[in-house]
Enzyme design. Structure first.
Site, PDB file in Angstrom:
ATOM      1  N   GLY A   1      74.813  35.691  34.650  1.00  0.00           N
ATOM      2  CA  GLY A   1      75.109  37.119  34.783  1.00  0.00           C
ATOM      3  C   GLY A   1      73.939  38.065  34.612  1.00  0.00           C
ATOM      4  O   GLY A   1      74.129  39.283  34.549  1.00  0.00           O
TER       5      GLY A   1
ATOM      6  N   SER B   1      66.355  31.005  28.334  1.00  0.00           N
ATOM      7  CA  SER B   1      66.928  32.265  27.830  1.00  0.00           C
ATOM      8  C   SER B   1      65.902  33.391  27.893  1.00  0.00           C
ATOM      9  O   SER B   1      65.889  34.283  27.052  1.00  0.00           O
ATOM     10  CB  SER B   1      67.448  32.109  26.386  1.00  0.00           C
ATOM     11  OG  SER B   1      68.296  30.997  26.280  1.00  0.00           O
ATOM     12  N   ARG B   2      65.037  33.355  28.916  1.00  0.00           N
ATOM     13  CA  ARG B   2      63.975  34.344  29.013  1.00  0.00           C
ATOM     14  C   ARG B   2      64.300  35.456  30.003  1.00  0.00           C
ATOM     15  O   ARG B   2      63.618  36.456  30.073  1.00  0.00           O
ATOM     16  CB  ARG B   2      62.663  33.665  29.428  1.00  0.00           C
ATOM     17  CG  ARG B   2      62.679  33.165  30.861  1.00  0.00           C
ATOM     18  CD  ARG B   2      61.416  32.425  31.255  1.00  0.00           C
ATOM     19  NE  ARG B   2      60.358  33.280  31.747  1.00  0.00           N
ATOM     20  CZ  ARG B   2      60.339  33.845  32.962  1.00  0.00           C
ATOM     21  NH1 ARG B   2      61.346  33.698  33.793  1.00  0.00           N
ATOM     22  NH2 ARG B   2      59.325  34.588  33.332  1.00  0.00           N
TER      23      ARG B   2
ATOM     24  N   GLY C   1      67.428  37.088  24.424  1.00  0.00           N
ATOM     25  CA  GLY C   1      68.197  36.127  25.214  1.00  0.00           C
ATOM     26  C   GLY C   1      69.185  35.361  24.345  1.00  0.00           C
ATOM     27  O   GLY C   1      68.935  35.124  23.158  1.00  0.00           O
TER      28      GLY C   1
ATOM     29  N   GLU D   1      71.135  29.947  25.831  1.00  0.00           N
ATOM     30  CA  GLU D   1      71.223  28.568  25.331  1.00  0.00           C
ATOM     31  C   GLU D   1      71.826  28.479  23.936  1.00  0.00           C
ATOM     32  O   GLU D   1      72.437  27.479  23.576  1.00  0.00           O
ATOM     33  CB  GLU D   1      69.804  27.971  25.256  1.00  0.00           C
ATOM     34  CG  GLU D   1      69.092  27.875  26.576  1.00  0.00           C
ATOM     35  CD  GLU D   1      67.600  27.677  26.361  1.00  0.00           C
ATOM     36  OE1 GLU D   1      66.927  28.633  25.917  1.00  0.00           O
ATOM     37  OE2 GLU D   1      67.108  26.582  26.610  1.00  0.00           O
TER      38      GLU D   1
END
Lengths: 156, 778
Positions: free
Chosen positions: B487, B527-528, B732, B735
């Site tokens: 998303g 998650s960057r 982020g 994960e």
């Protein structure tokens, strides 16, 4: 391999086709009719992503031969909108964040739409049972269950 | 307090309507004229010499357009460790490794052709256990390790089955143990598992006669595919165009490069026809990449007052046959090895070990779900030994701002707060409350586990964004971070809406990623995305505003600094006559006499990771983390002592995400991560026979969670301590929800029935056997 003439009604439209005896309904839908909303992800009935309605009953189309569907009424994800309107399940999926990668979404929406036709006010357990044969790796299912329960409350 | 119009709101996903109507296109839905279909001949052996390949019968089959063997594709590919060819050459290293590929008019013909290929193998001794693989005299999986190219921060040991040995040394671990009142050592284990993305790996490749290569692929990172393909094949990058449509789940398994070179090479051999490969579910389990297996040994020294004085850590990673990603997972787990605590003295060795198992890659959490099972179980075991409450023990050692991490990083003041996460979760599961343990013959318990993770990436990675002002005043954002369910594009649209104060309906984010047109982004991993693409997008929006203001200032005859952009206009506040619609500036501004000024407005923005450094090869000291996202998980379980069945009644999760951009999307990440973790906790596991053949390579025998398997209740507590260099402070959290589920549940099982588990998955059988052994001891 022998070829067979079959006649399908898919999303209200009639199709006359000639198919190999070993062709699955899933292959016919995705490849012959080019309706790619229905997904293929295991080809052995484990994941449920190929779920369509056959005469209103949610069915794993990878486990059905196209010749077996001769004369049947098929509904796929492409056939669920009423004109330009999303159906209540589709709307509820968006509102509840029940969509992530979207690969399993058509199967859940088809199964849920069929459920609510058969059982307009399902309990949470009945919802889980109805979608228990469809796998999703993204959402954790909670939002999918909530969306279906919510769509049932809208009572349409 | 900033007042937000779009950030923090439940904007519906931009891709939602396409996805609920079945019109969203994935790579497998694409067809091109003349397209061919691929099938693979795969190795039946875990380790064998290829003595002879005879493809002559297959080539004669009508409809077969290309048959490719490893010898015809002598290219090594890799992002961190180039140890893999696309088809096996000389020998096979795992069951399921592709040896020959066939492209034919139909899948059926390709399949028939595969059956006509004859391969002679000479079986070699194989190795499946990481500890045996490290012994002297073990069969070698890669004899030519010294010849492979690799990233500078990878330390292979040629002549051994070691693809990387990451070392971390902080303080004096021997002194730390001498200072300890108690020293406790335990071993932990996690098996190989699969990402089980619902969409299997799918690629279409075309190598045209003019040298142009076109790829359509289910890859997380289009620019990484282009780069690795170009370097591997020796083709200039401007001759390669990589297109990524929607992706049906990635979870790390579609990062980097996978089967793109194979379809491209088949296309070249088939005269430039497009060639498609769709991995079967079975191939997804053992031909394509999986998550590494894990063995961990942790020795902890602790004072009676609860202060940890030392940790000695060994992490062995079962990379399987190839370790391109494994080497970096080993490194990331190595520099985060302690979990979210300040430990003064540390010795950690994190080692990537080759075996003859299927090969490892990234899977949501990048090693952290594996090693946190070890560290967070160990925290409970140590707390018990010194008679301290596990929550209090964690808080006492927590890595809060100002404390020093394992790599010597002093946590910044705005780093996020693991202590707040732990406390929030403890409260949510009623930690410390006296409640009946036994309910209807079943036993209830609670467990907690904390976590941290930073993006694992090279120190200098970057992202960029292009924001185009359209002729009607709407804007189109181009990014190259892909949409695989997480998303991020929707969150980025919210960031644009906020910066331009423009209705969200006026913002489009391009849906297809294409390297010919799109701005550069390193990868959609770690998650960057929100942090890095978010900063690049903010930069692009600011740049667009600057361009608009510069032209408007000339047209309105006012200083640029007085102008504001909002509500699709550029204007001087309080002066209604000093205002221009953005639409009037999109292609060029126009003076009253007809002269044009300015030009098409194209905002450009970029962001490069700030201040990260290499880590010292001997001590691992340095700064690897762009941001740490801290969190904690709390589990409440009910164990049936008769059957060993464990039901998760409640999972409570808290993450310090800095700032919520879209609550529904964040919640989706949390719930989805938890349920993946529950699958791993109880049921997911690769089961091999003695010859290394995977026995459960399908979703009948390898179960993932269904709707019936989720917790009765989810509780998510967002913690929002903003990180100042993040877009609106947001970190982020893609994960993290997948991390520390297993140890929280294991700790809860102990609380319920007094059984200590050290191995994942925690099947009914293991719980039941634990109960039985406990009964026998009494």
């Amino acid at each position: 391999m022998s070829r067979h003439k079959i006649s399908l009604r898919v999303n209200g439209q009639r199709y006359e086709l000639e198919v190999e005896a070993n062709r699955t309904l899933l292959q016919t839908i995705r490849e012959d009719l080019e309706m790619t909303g229905t997904k293929c992800a295991c080809e052995r009935g484990d994941c449920g992503l190929c779920t369509v309605m056959v005469d209103g009953v949610p069915t794993k189309s990878c486990l059905v031969l196209a010749v077996e569907a001769d004369g049947k009424e098929i509904t796929t994800i492409e056939g669920l909108m009423k004109g330009e309107e999303l159906n209540p399940v589709q709307r509820a999926f968006i509102e509840h964040g029940a969509v992530q990668c979207g690969f399993c979404t058509p199967a859940f929406i088809v199964a849920a739409t069929a459920l609510l036709k058969r059982n307009p006010k399902p309990s949470e357990e009945e919802v889980k049972e109805a979608i228990g044969g469809i796998l999703c790796r993204c959402t954790g299912y909670r939002q999918i269950i909530d969306a279906i329960l919510d769509a049932s409350k809208s009572g349409k | 307090m900033v007042k937000y119009s779009y950030v923090g709101k439940d904007v519906p996903r931009l891709d939602a309507i396409e996805k609920v109507t079945g019109t969203a296109l994935y790579t497998g839905d694409l067809r091109f004229p003349g397209m061919l279909h691929t099938k693979l001949l795969k190795s039946p052996y875990a380790h064998a010499k290829i003595k002879k390949i005879d493809t002559s019968e297959a080539e004669k089959l009508p409809g077969v357009r290309a048959v490719l063997t490893g010898e015809e594709a002598p290219y090594r590919f890799g992002i961190y460790m180039s140890d893999k060819t696309i088809l096996a050459i000389d020998k096979v290293r795992h069951v399921g490794e592709p040896v020959v590929a066939v492209a034919a008019d139909t899948e059926e013909i390709a399949e028939q052709a595969v059956e006509l290929i004859k391969v002679e193998y000479e079986e070699l001794p194989a190795v499946f256990d990481v500890r045996k693989a490290m012994e002297e005299g073990s069969p070698l999986v890669h004899e030519n390790l010294s010849e492979y190219k690799h990233a500078p921060f990878v330390y292979p040991k040629p002549g051994k089955n070691i693809a990387n040995h990451f070392k971390l040394r902080k303080g004096d671990v021997e002194r730390g143990f001498r200072e300890a009142d108690v020293v406790i050592e335990n071993e932990f284990y996690q098996p190989q598992v699969q990402n089980v993305q619902m969409e299997t790996h799918t690629s279409i490749g075309q190598w045209l006669q003019n040298g142009q290569i076109n790829v359509w692929t289910s890859a997380q990172s289009p620019f990484a595919v282009r780069h690795l393909l170009g370097v591997g094949l020796g083709v200039p990058l401007h001759r390669i165009n990589v297109v990524v449509p929607y992706i049906g789940g990635g979870f790390g398994g579609k990062a980097g490069l996978h089967w793109e070179p194979l379809v491209v090479l088949l296309s070249k051999k088939a005269g430039g026809r497009p060639v498609k490969l769709v991995m079967t579910r079975e191939e997804q389990f053992y031909t394509t990449a999986v998550r590494q297996g894990f063995y961990g040994r942790i020795k902890t020294g602790v004072k009676r007052d609860g202060k940890i004085t030392a940790m000695e850590i060994l992490y062995l990673w079962d990379a399987g046959a190839y370790a391109d990603y494994g080497v970096n997972i080993t490194r990331a787990a190595g520099y985060s090895c302690t979990g979210p605590y300040e430990i003064p003295n540390i010795k950690c060795d994190s080692i990537t070990v080759y075996t003859n198992h299927p090969y490892g890659t990234a899977y949501r959490g990048f090693g952290h779900p594996e090693f946190h099972f070890a560290t967070e179980r160990q925290m409970d075991l140590v707390a018990r030994e010194i008679g301290m409450d596990p929550v209090e023990f964690r808080l006492k050692n927590a890595a809060v701002p100002g404390r020093i991490t394992a790599t010597g990083e002093k946590l910044r003041e705005d780093a996020g707060r693991v202590d707040e996460c732990i406390k929030a979760v403890a409260e949510a599961i009623g930690w410390g409350k006296k409640e009946p343990k036994q309910v209807g013959g079943k036993l209830r318990g609670r467990g907690i586990a904390a976590l941290w993770k930073a993006p694992a990436m090279p120190s200098f990675t970057s992202s960029s964004a292009i924001l185009k002002l359209n002729e009607d005043g709407s804007v189109t954002l181009s990014i190259s971070s892909t949409e695989m369910g997480q998303g991020t594009p929707t969150a980025l649209a919210q960031i644009v809406a906020e910066e331009l104060q423009m209705p969200i309906e006026k913002i489009k984010v391009v849906t297809k990623r294409e390297t010919d047109f799109g701005p550069y982004s390193w990868q959609t991993v770690a998650s960057r995305g929100l942090f890095m693409e978010g900063n690049a997008t903010l930069d692009a929006a600011k740049n667009l505003k600057e361009q608009v203001k510069a032209t408007a200032a000339e047209l309105l005859g006012v200083p640029k600094e007085k102008l504001v952009v909002a509500e699709e206009k550029v204007f001087v506040p309080g002066q209604p006559d000093k205002s221009l619609p953005l639409a009037s500036l999109a292609t060029a501004g126009i003076f009253p006499d007809g002269r044009g000024i300015g030009g098409p407005v194209l905002g450009y923005g970029m962001y490069t990771a700030e201040g990260l450094t290499n880590l010292d090869p001997e001590t691992g000291q340095g700064l690897p983390a762009l941001m740490w996202t801290f969190g904690a998980q709390g589990a409440e379980v009910e164990v049936d002592p008769e059957t060993g069945d464990v039901r998760v009644l409640k999972m409570a999760s808290a993450f310090d995400i800095g700032k919520t951009i879209n609550p529904t999307i964040v919640k989706g990440q949390i719930y989805g991560g938890i349920v993946q973790g529950i699958g791993s906790a109880f049921m997911e596991e690769f089961i091999f026979d003695q010859k290394g053949k995977l026995l459960n390579s399908n979703l009948t025998d390898y179960k993932i969670c269904r709707a019936q398997d989720i917790p009765d209740e989810f509780v998510f507590i967002p913690i929002e301590n903003p990180q100042l260099n993040a877009p609106h402070g947001a970190r982020g959290v893609g994960e993290h929800p997948r991390i520390s589920i297993e140890p929280a549940i294991a700790n809860a099982i102990y609380d319920a029935v007094g059984v200590d588990l050290f191995e994942i998955p925690m099947s009914r059988e293991k719980v039941w056997l634990g109960l039985k052994r406990k009964g026998e001891r009494k």
